[in-house]
Design a protein around this motif. Sequence first.
Motif, PDB file in Angstrom:
ATOM      1  N   VAL A 154     102.405  11.918  92.859  1.00  0.00           N
ATOM      2  CA  VAL A 154     101.458  11.452  93.886  1.00  0.00           C
ATOM      3  C   VAL A 154     102.028  11.610  95.294  1.00  0.00           C
ATOM      4  O   VAL A 154     101.402  12.237  96.156  1.00  0.00           O
ATOM      5  CB  VAL A 154     101.010  10.003  93.599  1.00  0.00           C
ATOM      6  N   PRO A 155     103.234  11.089  95.579  1.00  0.00           N
ATOM      7  CA  PRO A 155     103.764  11.318  96.924  1.00  0.00           C
ATOM      8  C   PRO A 155     104.065  12.784  97.210  1.00  0.00           C
ATOM      9  O   PRO A 155     103.952  13.233  98.359  1.00  0.00           O
ATOM     10  CB  PRO A 155     105.036  10.464  96.965  1.00  0.00           C
ATOM     11  N   LEU A 156     104.430  13.542  96.174  1.00  0.00           N
ATOM     12  CA  LEU A 156     104.720  14.958  96.399  1.00  0.00           C
ATOM     13  C   LEU A 156     103.468  15.718  96.812  1.00  0.00           C
ATOM     14  O   LEU A 156     103.506  16.566  97.718  1.00  0.00           O
ATOM     15  CB  LEU A 156     105.338  15.572  95.139  1.00  0.00           C
ATOM     16  N   GLU A 157     102.347  15.429  96.160  1.00  0.00           N
ATOM     17  CA  GLU A 157     101.099  16.093  96.553  1.00  0.00           C
ATOM     18  C   GLU A 157     100.747  15.756  98.000  1.00  0.00           C
ATOM     19  O   GLU A 157     100.284  16.615  98.769  1.00  0.00           O
ATOM     20  CB  GLU A 157      99.962  15.683  95.615  1.00  0.00           C
ATOM     21  N   GLU A 158     100.966  14.517  98.407  1.00  0.00           N
ATOM     22  CA  GLU A 158     100.701  14.123  99.789  1.00  0.00           C
ATOM     23  C   GLU A 158     101.592  14.889 100.761  1.00  0.00           C
ATOM     24  O   GLU A 158     101.121  15.385 101.796  1.00  0.00           O
ATOM     25  CB  GLU A 158     100.924  12.617  99.958  1.00  0.00           C
ATOM     26  N   GLU A 159     102.865  15.006 100.430  1.00  0.00           N
ATOM     27  CA  GLU A 159     103.803  15.697 101.311  1.00  0.00           C
ATOM     28  C   GLU A 159     103.494  17.190 101.385  1.00  0.00           C
ATOM     29  O   GLU A 159     103.586  17.801 102.462  1.00  0.00           O
ATOM     30  CB  GLU A 159     105.240  15.472 100.832  1.00  0.00           C
ATOM     31  N   LEU A 160     103.150  17.802 100.259  1.00  0.00           N
ATOM     32  CA  LEU A 160     102.811  19.230 100.267  1.00  0.00           C
ATOM     33  C   LEU A 160     101.554  19.485 101.086  1.00  0.00           C
ATOM     34  O   LEU A 160     101.467  20.482 101.821  1.00  0.00           O
ATOM     35  CB  LEU A 160     102.620  19.737  98.829  1.00  0.00           C
ATOM     36  N   ALA A 212     109.081  18.891  99.343  1.00  0.00           N
ATOM     37  CA  ALA A 212     108.070  19.517 100.187  1.00  0.00           C
ATOM     38  C   ALA A 212     108.711  20.278 101.338  1.00  0.00           C
ATOM     39  O   ALA A 212     108.237  21.353 101.738  1.00  0.00           O
ATOM     40  CB  ALA A 212     107.095  18.464 100.704  1.00  0.00           C
ATOM     41  N   GLU A 213     109.786  19.730 101.901  1.00  0.00           N
ATOM     42  CA  GLU A 213     110.499  20.428 102.966  1.00  0.00           C
ATOM     43  C   GLU A 213     111.069  21.748 102.473  1.00  0.00           C
ATOM     44  O   GLU A 213     111.007  22.769 103.176  1.00  0.00           O
ATOM     45  CB  GLU A 213     111.615  19.546 103.516  1.00  0.00           C
ATOM     46  N   ALA A 214     111.635  21.743 101.271  1.00  0.00           N
ATOM     47  CA  ALA A 214     112.179  22.976 100.709  1.00  0.00           C
ATOM     48  C   ALA A 214     111.076  23.993 100.457  1.00  0.00           C
ATOM     49  O   ALA A 214     111.241  25.186 100.732  1.00  0.00           O
ATOM     50  CB  ALA A 214     112.943  22.670  99.420  1.00  0.00           C
ATOM     51  N   ALA A 215     109.943  23.531  99.915  1.00  0.00           N
ATOM     52  CA  ALA A 215     108.825  24.435  99.670  1.00  0.00           C
ATOM     53  C   ALA A 215     108.325  25.036 100.973  1.00  0.00           C
ATOM     54  O   ALA A 215     108.039  26.241 101.062  1.00  0.00           O
ATOM     55  CB  ALA A 215     107.697  23.699  98.957  1.00  0.00           C
ATOM     56  N   ALA A 216     108.219  24.216 102.018  1.00  0.00           N
ATOM     57  CA  ALA A 216     107.726  24.700 103.309  1.00  0.00           C
ATOM     58  C   ALA A 216     108.687  25.708 103.925  1.00  0.00           C
ATOM     59  O   ALA A 216     108.261  26.623 104.652  1.00  0.00           O
ATOM     60  CB  ALA A 216     107.505  23.527 104.260  1.00  0.00           C
ATOM     61  N   ALA A 217     109.981  25.575 103.651  1.00  0.00           N
ATOM     62  CA  ALA A 217     110.963  26.492 104.216  1.00  0.00           C
ATOM     63  C   ALA A 217     110.859  27.893 103.637  1.00  0.00           C
ATOM     64  O   ALA A 217     111.263  28.866 104.290  1.00  0.00           O
ATOM     65  CB  ALA A 217     112.371  25.948 103.990  1.00  0.00           C
ATOM     66  N   VAL A 218     110.310  28.029 102.431  1.00  0.00           N
ATOM     67  CA  VAL A 218     110.275  29.345 101.781  1.00  0.00           C
ATOM     68  C   VAL A 218     108.870  29.911 101.629  1.00  0.00           C
ATOM     69  O   VAL A 218     108.704  31.088 101.316  1.00  0.00           O
ATOM     70  CB  VAL A 218     110.943  29.292 100.394  1.00  0.00           C
ATOM     71  N   CYS A 219     107.847  29.100 101.846  1.00  0.00           N
ATOM     72  CA  CYS A 219     106.473  29.548 101.605  1.00  0.00           C
ATOM     73  C   CYS A 219     106.011  30.485 102.724  1.00  0.00           C
ATOM     74  O   CYS A 219     106.257  30.212 103.907  1.00  0.00           O
ATOM     75  CB  CYS A 219     105.537  28.339 101.521  1.00  0.00           C
ATOM     76  N   ALA A 229     115.632  28.032  99.326  1.00  0.00           N
ATOM     77  CA  ALA A 229     116.070  26.841 100.050  1.00  0.00           C
ATOM     78  C   ALA A 229     116.696  25.887  99.054  1.00  0.00           C
ATOM     79  O   ALA A 229     116.169  25.680  97.957  1.00  0.00           O
ATOM     80  CB  ALA A 229     114.901  26.166 100.764  1.00  0.00           C
ATOM     81  N   ASP A 230     117.802  25.302  99.463  1.00  0.00           N
ATOM     82  CA  ASP A 230     118.597  24.376  98.658  1.00  0.00           C
ATOM     83  C   ASP A 230     119.134  25.077  97.414  1.00  0.00           C
ATOM     84  O   ASP A 230     119.360  26.274  97.431  1.00  0.00           O
ATOM     85  CB  ASP A 230     117.828  23.097  98.354  1.00  0.00           C
ATOM     86  N   CYS A 279     118.681  18.330  97.100  1.00  0.00           N
ATOM     87  CA  CYS A 279     118.027  17.117  97.589  1.00  0.00           C
ATOM     88  C   CYS A 279     116.677  16.909  96.912  1.00  0.00           C
ATOM     89  O   CYS A 279     115.841  17.809  96.897  1.00  0.00           O
ATOM     90  CB  CYS A 279     117.850  17.203  99.103  1.00  0.00           C
ATOM     91  N   GLY A 280     116.479  15.728  96.360  1.00  0.00           N
ATOM     92  CA  GLY A 280     115.259  15.424  95.628  1.00  0.00           C
ATOM     93  C   GLY A 280     115.353  15.684  94.146  1.00  0.00           C
ATOM     94  O   GLY A 280     114.422  15.385  93.393  1.00  0.00           O
ATOM     95  N   SER A 281     116.470  16.232  93.694  1.00  0.00           N
ATOM     96  CA  SER A 281     116.645  16.567  92.277  1.00  0.00           C
ATOM     97  C   SER A 281     116.862  15.328  91.417  1.00  0.00           C
ATOM     98  O   SER A 281     116.969  14.202  91.923  1.00  0.00           O
ATOM     99  CB  SER A 281     117.855  17.484  92.122  1.00  0.00           C
TER     100      SER A 281
END
Length: 325
Positions: A270-276, A240-247, A145-146, A155-157
């Motif tokens: 911190v926000p990334l852990e929350e989103e994941l 997190a959206e990209a991770a969810a798309a491929v996990c 993804a991405d 996105c997010g880079s």
Amino acid sequence: MTDVSGFLAVDSGGSGMRVVVGTVGQGALARRESGEPVRTGGRGIDAGHLMEQLVPMVRALVAETGVARLGAAVVGAAGLASLGDGLRAELPAALEREFGIGRLALAADAVTAYVGALGPRAGAVVAAGTGLIAIGTDLTRWRRADGWGHLLGDCGSGAWIGRAGLEAALRAHDGRPGGSARLLARAEESFGPVRGLPGKLYPRPDRPAVLASFAPHVAACADGDPVAAEIVRAAARHMAEAAAAVCPTSGEPQVALTGGLFKMGTPLLVPLEEELSKRLPHARRVSAAGDPLQGAVRIATDLAANAFTLPGDEAMLCVVTGKRD
């Protein structure tokens, strides 16, 4: 040296090339680096330019290590999925001709990043630096993804965060909503008066890296500046959206993060852990075990030992054999 199951592992990216020679029994024995990125041309990644850099480094490593035979090689290359036609056509024969290598795995750098981080396990890896890509596998196929570059995605880079921060600086300069005076001050410290920013930025061939250079300033302002904090939080959502798309959606997949962008630390993590946690409650967050070069070494070791089990993919991971003249 009695162990002649030698291998070559290569990590070729935007900042240059790293090369390792080793054996199945002893692992990585020595490495060399080049700070010159491999060129791209009409056929994509320039196989000839890659070999110009690679050959002297490999000869030096073989002499240093005393490895009698290189039976297998892995070349992990940035841009392989979309720019790898030249490598796939030319590199197998070239490596066989120069070093007698008969088995070659060509891997996208996202795949070597994945294997370096998680090894041969089901899960997802977000690789983030100047650009960003997520890659995942259930061990039967790869998903990505991405990774579409700074104009169409990533996105997010680092480049995405830096661009958003500079936009907020320009909004403050104009008096438009969504601006940040703190980011404006940081932008002028870094680039001079922002009126001149387009002229300094648009002609640059390294524009993504220039944009990414401003990302640490955005992270530094995130504590106390709501505009900067929202930019970083939005970056975390994109990741997190990209991770969810491929996990994988079943089982107990692992999720890891790799790349220089995560050196930002708390403002991003911190926000990334929350989103994941929200998007992948069934997955287990783990620390990356290693980097893309270590992933290439892992793949090369398995290839040399006839223990290669990763799923193949025409664009991202293919094993080919040399063609004798």
